[in-house]
Motif scaffolding. Structure first.
Motif, PDB file in Angstrom:
ATOM      1  N   LEU A  45       0.914  -1.220   0.124  1.00 47.88           N
ATOM      2  CA  LEU A  45      -0.003  -0.359  -0.098  1.00 47.88           C
ATOM      3  C   LEU A  45       1.331   0.866   0.022  1.00 47.88           C
ATOM      4  CD1 LEU A  45      -2.969  -0.720   2.185  1.00 47.88           C
ATOM      5  CD2 LEU A  45      -3.140  -0.579  -0.180  1.00 47.88           C
ATOM      6  N   ILE A  46       1.955   1.414   0.129  1.00 45.39           N
ATOM      7  CA  ILE A  46       2.542   2.200   0.746  1.00 45.39           C
ATOM      8  C   ILE A  46       3.568   3.254  -0.761  1.00 45.39           C
ATOM      9  CG2 ILE A  46       5.043   2.981   1.461  1.00 45.39           C
ATOM     10  CD1 ILE A  46       4.961   2.422   4.504  1.00 45.39           C
ATOM     11  N   GLY A  47       3.497   1.972  -1.268  1.00 44.27           N
ATOM     12  CA  GLY A  47       4.178   2.125  -2.536  1.00 44.27           C
ATOM     13  C   GLY A  47       3.265   2.632  -3.575  1.00 44.27           C
ATOM     14  N   TYR A  48       2.231   1.902  -3.766  1.00 41.98           N
ATOM     15  CA  TYR A  48       0.565   1.692  -4.231  1.00 41.98           C
ATOM     16  C   TYR A  48       0.587   3.553  -4.334  1.00 41.98           C
ATOM     17  CZ  TYR A  48      -3.891   2.507  -6.524  1.00 41.98           C
ATOM     18  OH  TYR A  48      -4.367   2.762  -6.923  1.00 41.98           O
ATOM     19  N   HIS A  49       0.417   3.507  -2.626  1.00 40.61           N
ATOM     20  CA  HIS A  49      -0.120   5.435  -2.314  1.00 40.61           C
ATOM     21  C   HIS A  49       0.303   6.444  -2.924  1.00 40.61           C
ATOM     22  CE1 HIS A  49      -2.715   7.731  -0.242  1.00 40.61           C
ATOM     23  NE2 HIS A  49      -1.402   9.016   0.557  1.00 40.61           N
ATOM     24  N   ALA A  50       1.690   6.133  -2.696  1.00 37.92           N
ATOM     25  CA  ALA A  50       2.663   7.328  -2.936  1.00 37.92           C
ATOM     26  C   ALA A  50       2.983   7.222  -4.941  1.00 37.92           C
ATOM     27  CB  ALA A  50       4.456   7.009  -3.187  1.00 37.92           C
ATOM     28  N   PHE A  51       2.552   5.662  -5.853  1.00 33.41           N
ATOM     29  CA  PHE A  51       2.331   5.870  -7.131  1.00 33.41           C
ATOM     30  C   PHE A  51       1.305   7.050  -7.829  1.00 33.41           C
ATOM     31  CE2 PHE A  51       1.900   3.901 -11.207  1.00 33.41           C
ATOM     32  CZ  PHE A  51       3.037   4.401 -11.450  1.00 33.41           C
ATOM     33  N   SER A  52      -0.222   6.200  -6.783  1.00 31.50           N
ATOM     34  CA  SER A  52      -0.919   7.328  -7.667  1.00 31.50           C
ATOM     35  C   SER A  52      -1.406   8.168  -7.119  1.00 31.50           C
ATOM     36  CB  SER A  52      -2.027   5.649  -7.221  1.00 31.50           C
ATOM     37  OG  SER A  52      -2.215   5.990  -5.614  1.00 31.50           O
ATOM     38  N   GLY A  53      -0.536   8.639  -6.632  1.00 31.29           N
ATOM     39  CA  GLY A  53      -0.392  10.346  -5.978  1.00 31.29           C
ATOM     40  C   GLY A  53      -1.081  10.678  -4.123  1.00 31.29           C
ATOM     41  N   CYS A  54      -0.393  11.588  -4.085  1.00 32.99           N
ATOM     42  CA  CYS A  54      -0.054  12.036  -2.962  1.00 32.99           C
ATOM     43  C   CYS A  54      -0.072  13.438  -2.527  1.00 32.99           C
ATOM     44  CB  CYS A  54       1.003  10.950  -1.595  1.00 32.99           C
ATOM     45  SG  CYS A  54       2.072  11.133  -2.414  1.00 32.99           S
ATOM     46  N   ASP A  55       0.639  14.088  -1.401  1.00 30.71           N
ATOM     47  CA  ASP A  55       0.917  15.095  -1.124  1.00 30.71           C
ATOM     48  C   ASP A  55       2.379  15.837  -1.475  1.00 30.71           C
ATOM     49  OD1 ASP A  55      -1.407  15.640   0.537  1.00 30.71           O
ATOM     50  OD2 ASP A  55      -0.080  15.399   1.986  1.00 30.71           O
ATOM     51  N   SER A  56       2.808  14.899  -2.179  1.00 33.32           N
ATOM     52  CA  SER A  56       4.289  15.091  -2.820  1.00 33.32           C
ATOM     53  C   SER A  56       4.219  14.414  -4.157  1.00 33.32           C
ATOM     54  CB  SER A  56       5.325  14.655  -2.052  1.00 33.32           C
ATOM     55  OG  SER A  56       5.286  13.148  -1.536  1.00 33.32           O
ATOM     56  N   VAL A  57       3.291  13.490  -4.155  1.00 27.57           N
ATOM     57  CA  VAL A  57       3.558  12.600  -5.983  1.00 27.57           C
ATOM     58  C   VAL A  57       1.920  13.415  -6.799  1.00 27.57           C
ATOM     59  CG1 VAL A  57       3.767  11.013  -6.933  1.00 27.57           C
ATOM     60  CG2 VAL A  57       5.271  11.374  -5.385  1.00 27.57           C
ATOM     61  N   SER A  58       2.310  14.060  -8.181  1.00 29.07           N
ATOM     62  CA  SER A  58       1.023  13.706  -8.253  1.00 29.07           C
ATOM     63  C   SER A  58       0.625  12.429  -8.887  1.00 29.07           C
ATOM     64  CB  SER A  58       1.886  14.431  -9.772  1.00 29.07           C
ATOM     65  OG  SER A  58       2.678  13.776 -10.741  1.00 29.07           O
ATOM     66  N   ALA A  59      -0.723  12.856  -9.304  1.00 24.88           N
ATOM     67  CA  ALA A  59      -1.587  11.981  -9.388  1.00 24.88           C
ATOM     68  C   ALA A  59      -1.669  11.401 -11.040  1.00 24.88           C
ATOM     69  CB  ALA A  59      -2.962  11.589  -9.114  1.00 24.88           C
ATOM     70  N   PHE A  60      -2.727  10.485 -11.909  1.00 32.70           N
ATOM     71  CA  PHE A  60      -2.969  10.892 -12.349  1.00 32.70           C
ATOM     72  C   PHE A  60      -3.983  10.824 -13.116  1.00 32.70           C
ATOM     73  CE2 PHE A  60       0.149   6.710 -11.859  1.00 32.70           C
ATOM     74  CZ  PHE A  60       0.782   7.364 -13.035  1.00 32.70           C
ATOM     75  N   ALA A  61      -4.110  12.346 -14.573  1.00 27.92           N
ATOM     76  CA  ALA A  61      -4.887  12.992 -14.860  1.00 27.92           C
ATOM     77  C   ALA A  61      -6.668  11.722 -14.664  1.00 27.92           C
ATOM     78  CB  ALA A  61      -5.191  13.481 -15.568  1.00 27.92           C
ATOM     79  N   GLY A  62      -7.836  11.734 -14.408  1.00 27.42           N
ATOM     80  CA  GLY A  62      -9.153  11.078 -14.354  1.00 27.42           C
ATOM     81  C   GLY A  62      -8.911  10.227 -14.169  1.00 27.42           C
ATOM     82  N   LEU A  63      -7.595   9.503 -13.798  1.00 31.06           N
ATOM     83  CA  LEU A  63      -7.871   8.002 -13.069  1.00 31.06           C
ATOM     84  C   LEU A  63      -7.669   7.783 -11.616  1.00 31.06           C
ATOM     85  CD1 LEU A  63      -5.071   6.793 -15.243  1.00 31.06           C
ATOM     86  CD2 LEU A  63      -8.080   6.434 -14.934  1.00 31.06           C
ATOM     87  N   GLY A  64      -8.962   7.922 -10.248  1.00 33.85           N
ATOM     88  CA  GLY A  64      -8.984   8.171  -9.088  1.00 33.85           C
ATOM     89  C   GLY A  64      -7.832   6.604  -8.848  1.00 33.85           C
ATOM     90  N   LYS A  65      -8.130   6.313  -7.563  1.00 33.60           N
ATOM     91  CA  LYS A  65      -7.416   5.144  -7.095  1.00 33.60           C
ATOM     92  C   LYS A  65      -8.033   3.461  -7.148  1.00 33.60           C
ATOM     93  CE  LYS A  65      -3.801   8.000  -3.453  1.00 33.60           C
ATOM     94  NZ  LYS A  65      -3.562   7.943  -3.560  1.00 33.60           N
ATOM     95  N   ASN A  66      -9.209   3.865  -6.520  1.00 35.28           N
ATOM     96  CA  ASN A  66     -10.428   2.594  -6.659  1.00 35.28           C
ATOM     97  C   ASN A  66      -9.995   1.398  -7.861  1.00 35.28           C
ATOM     98  OD1 ASN A  66     -11.591   3.560  -4.452  1.00 35.28           O
ATOM     99  ND2 ASN A  66     -13.384   3.992  -5.812  1.00 35.28           N
ATOM    100  N   LYS A  67      -9.542   1.954  -9.002  1.00 34.91           N
ATOM    101  CA  LYS A  67      -8.896   1.345 -10.315  1.00 34.91           C
ATOM    102  C   LYS A  67      -8.391   0.406 -10.348  1.00 34.91           C
ATOM    103  CE  LYS A  67      -8.609   1.378 -15.670  1.00 34.91           C
ATOM    104  NZ  LYS A  67      -9.199   2.049 -17.186  1.00 34.91           N
ATOM    105  N   GLY A  68      -6.772   1.214 -10.078  1.00 38.20           N
ATOM    106  CA  GLY A  68      -5.602   1.430  -9.940  1.00 38.20           C
ATOM    107  C   GLY A  68      -5.345   0.018  -8.259  1.00 38.20           C
TER     108      GLY A  68
END
Length: 293
Positions: free
Chosen positions: A92-115
């Motif tokens: 979860l730590i790696g996925y949460h950082a990769f999918s977007g957090c305070d210091s890392v941007s998220a993928f446009a239009g994609l929430g965390k549920n799909k990943g």
């Protein structure tokens, strides 16, 4: 008792910069002091993710209290961890950082549920995100696995493992009728994203270390400016071949400025194709000659 108390207080001396990670040190401290139940008061997703990741190492009942004064909720970390499984928790730590957090941007239009659904159904991806942040340096093999995950994120049934190839395929499939934000990032941009996610994950994975050796973010998806400030390094290669970039243009009328000017936003010079030919960002003749040579 006095000597024991002094020794335990010394265990809380740390160089952790984030309050999120310091909380875990306090939890560890309380458990070592033989407390059977520890309650954390926080409304931060980061704290929940870190707690779940270390749930198997912290042998106590950890409760996370969140909400408002009139509407309080208690989350039993151990119960949640047992439901989703140890392997998922560690990833979860790696996925949460990769999918977007305070210091890392998220993928446009994609929430965390799909990943997250991809993660739940794939032991390979669980292993990938568990390895993210184990070391400060990102290996090429791990970066390739993250690229494969990104392709699945944008096209679940695809067998393509290259984001550049998938971008081309999606562009052709939609006959060019697609916004840039609907396409996966190019390989150069994704690599910088992976570096930032790895760096943030590495910090979180060292939550139980009082004085971790944390390198400078420079070169980990950020760059250190001459002013001493950090800036995000979005891409290190040209966004397109030079022959194509010369045909790009903006429609600015009065002045070219951020964030409205697409040329400036993409780090490009304005060209003869742009509407405004008197801005400070216009490419000079000398620059065109040097590019051609």
């Amino acid at each position: 008792l006095e000597e024991h108390s002094t020794a335990m207080d010394g265990a809380l001396e740390c160089t952790q910069e984030e309050a999120d990670t310091r909380m875990l040190l306090h939890v560890k401290h309380a458990i070592e002091a033989r407390f059977k139940t520890v309650t954390i008061v926080a409304d931060d997703t980061d704290v929940l993710i870190i707690c779940l990741a270390f749930a198997s190492e912290l042998h106590a009942d950890i409760l996370m209290r969140c909400g408002t004064k009139n509407r309080t909720r208690l989350i039993n970390i151990k119960s949640v961890a047992e439901t989703i499984g140890v392997n998922v928790c560690k990833s979860l730590i790696g996925y949460h950082a990769f999918s977007g957090c305070d210091s890392v941007s998220a993928f446009a239009g994609l929430g965390k549920n799909k990943g997250f659904n991809l993660l739940l159904n794939s032991e390979q991806f669980q292993s990938t995100f568990t390895r993210l942040g184990e070391n400060w340096e990102l290996t090429e093999s791990l970066c390739s696995e993250l690229e494969k995950f990104t392709c699945k994120l944008y096209a679940a049934r695809t067998s393509i493992a290259s984001v550049n190839e998938l971008r081309h395929f999606m562009w052709i499939a939609k006959k060019g009728m697609v916004e840039s934000g609907q396409l996966p990032p190019c390989a150069s941009t994704l690599r910088q994203h992976c570096l930032r996610a790895n760096y943030q994950s590495a910090i979180w994975r060292r939550s139980l270390v009082a004085k971790p050796t944390t390198p400078c973010p420079d070169g980990h998806g950020w760059k250190l400016l001459e002013t001493g400030e950090l800036d995000i390094e979005w891409i290190v290669d040209e966004p397109a071949p030079q022959s194509i970039l010369t045909f790009l243009s903006c429609k600015c009328r009065k002045s070219c400025k951020l964030p409205s000017c697409p040329c400036l936003s993409n780090g490009l010079k304005c060209t003869a194709e742009c509407s405004l030919q008197t801005c400070a960002n216009i490419v000079e003749d000398d620059e065109l000659i040097s590019q051609d040579s």
